[in-house]
Structure formats: C-alpha cells, structure tokens
Motif scaffolding. Structure first.
Motif, PDB file in Angstrom:
ATOM      1  N   LEU A  27       0.827  -1.196   0.000  1.00 16.38           N
ATOM      2  CA  LEU A  27       0.000   0.000   0.000  1.00 16.38           C
ATOM      3  C   LEU A  27       0.872   1.260   0.000  1.00 16.38           C
ATOM      4  O   LEU A  27       0.594   2.221  -0.720  1.00 16.38           O
ATOM      5  N   TYR A  28       1.946   1.240   0.774  1.00 12.62           N
ATOM      6  CA  TYR A  28       2.883   2.370   0.834  1.00 12.62           C
ATOM      7  C   TYR A  28       3.535   2.614  -0.526  1.00 12.62           C
ATOM      8  O   TYR A  28       3.595   3.753  -1.005  1.00 12.62           O
ATOM      9  N   LEU A  34       1.721   6.622  -6.943  1.00 10.33           N
ATOM     10  CA  LEU A  34       0.628   7.490  -7.371  1.00 10.33           C
ATOM     11  C   LEU A  34       0.921   8.953  -7.055  1.00 10.33           C
ATOM     12  O   LEU A  34       0.615   9.840  -7.853  1.00 10.33           O
ATOM     13  N   CYS A  35       1.531   9.221  -5.911  1.00 11.65           N
ATOM     14  CA  CYS A  35       1.893  10.601  -5.562  1.00 11.65           C
ATOM     15  C   CYS A  35       2.942  11.151  -6.516  1.00 11.65           C
ATOM     16  O   CYS A  35       2.878  12.323  -6.911  1.00 11.65           O
ATOM     17  N   LEU A  61       8.065  10.841   2.893  1.00 13.21           N
ATOM     18  CA  LEU A  61       7.724  10.994   4.310  1.00 13.21           C
ATOM     19  C   LEU A  61       6.228  11.255   4.484  1.00 13.21           C
ATOM     20  O   LEU A  61       5.579  10.670   5.344  1.00 13.21           O
ATOM     21  N   GLY A  62       5.681  12.107   3.656  1.00 15.98           N
ATOM     22  CA  GLY A  62       4.251  12.380   3.713  1.00 15.98           C
ATOM     23  C   GLY A  62       3.416  11.173   3.333  1.00 15.98           C
ATOM     24  O   GLY A  62       2.325  10.956   3.879  1.00 15.98           O
ATOM     25  N   CYS A  63       3.920  10.369   2.416  1.00 19.80           N
ATOM     26  CA  CYS A  63       3.196   9.159   2.021  1.00 19.80           C
ATOM     27  C   CYS A  63       3.145   8.139   3.150  1.00 19.80           C
ATOM     28  O   CYS A  63       2.233   7.318   3.204  1.00 19.80           O
ATOM     29  N   PHE A  68      -1.193   5.146   6.494  1.00 19.94           N
ATOM     30  CA  PHE A  68      -2.003   4.744   7.644  1.00 19.94           C
ATOM     31  C   PHE A  68      -3.462   5.160   7.466  1.00 19.94           C
ATOM     32  O   PHE A  68      -4.375   4.434   7.844  1.00 19.94           O
ATOM     33  N   PHE A  69      -3.687   6.316   6.859  1.00 21.19           N
ATOM     34  CA  PHE A  69      -5.052   6.748   6.586  1.00 21.19           C
ATOM     35  C   PHE A  69      -5.687   5.912   5.475  1.00 21.19           C
ATOM     36  O   PHE A  69      -6.899   5.736   5.430  1.00 21.19           O
ATOM     37  N   ALA A  70      -4.862   5.410   4.556  1.00 21.54           N
ATOM     38  CA  ALA A  70      -5.368   4.735   3.362  1.00 21.54           C
ATOM     39  C   ALA A  70      -5.977   3.374   3.643  1.00 21.54           C
ATOM     40  O   ALA A  70      -6.622   2.802   2.771  1.00 21.54           O
TER      41      ALA A  70
END
Length: 106
Positions: A27-28, A34-35, A61-63, A68-70
C-alpha cells in the motif's frame, strides 16, 4: 462489525487484514507511485538534482502518514482519480498545442 467491510479497495486488494506487514508495504509503495505520478503531471518543474531529492524525500515521508489513513479512507483511490484527471488534461493540452501549431503553419 467486521473490519474487512471497512477496508478500502487497495487495502483489501493487498490483504492488509491477513498479512499486515506485506500489505502495508504494498500500500505504501502504491501510494508513493501514485503521488509521484500526480506530482509529475501537475506540479513538477525543472529543478536541480538536490532540490528534487529533497522534494521526493518529503513526498515519501508524507506518504508514510497517508498510508495509515489509506487503510480505511480512500487515499489511493483519490490519487488514481487525480492522476486520471491530470492525464486527460495533459492529453487535451497537447492536442490543443498541436492544433495551434498546425493552424499557424497554414
């Protein structure tokens, strides 16, 4: 309430509930890719190498936080939609510039 009912598409696809370690890594990686696509299509400018390294480091880092939200929120799905919209925009922009250059030649 069963937790599998609340998982997003990508979290369920990567089976985060069955194999959390591998699922979260997949997922990460998906969110990072995608980012990067969304950044490149919508916001990227020609920058020196060191500035690109800094930008992509902060992006990764932001991903981490977004991952965790995803699990329960449609973060990756939203990034897919954003990437598709930006791809359509770039294609139409390219076609418009191509038509303008052909119109100027005639």
């Amino acid at each position: 309430m069963d937790i599998t009912e609340r998982l997003t598409f990508f979290a369920a696809l990567f089976k985060v509930n069955e194999n959390p370690k591998l699922g979260m890594w997949l997922l990460y990686i998906t969110i990072i890719l995608l980012c990067v696509v969304v950044y490149k299509l919508g916001f990227a400018r020609k920058l020196p190498m060191l500035k690109n390294v800094v930008i992509y480091s902060f992006l990764a880092l932001g991903c981490t936080i977004l991952t965790f939200f995803a699990v329960f929120l449609p973060i990756a799905e939203g990034l897919v939609v954003a990437a598709l919209i930006l791809i359509i925009y770039k294609i139409r922009l390219h076609q418009e510039k191509k038509q303008q250059s052909q119109g100027n030649e005639v």
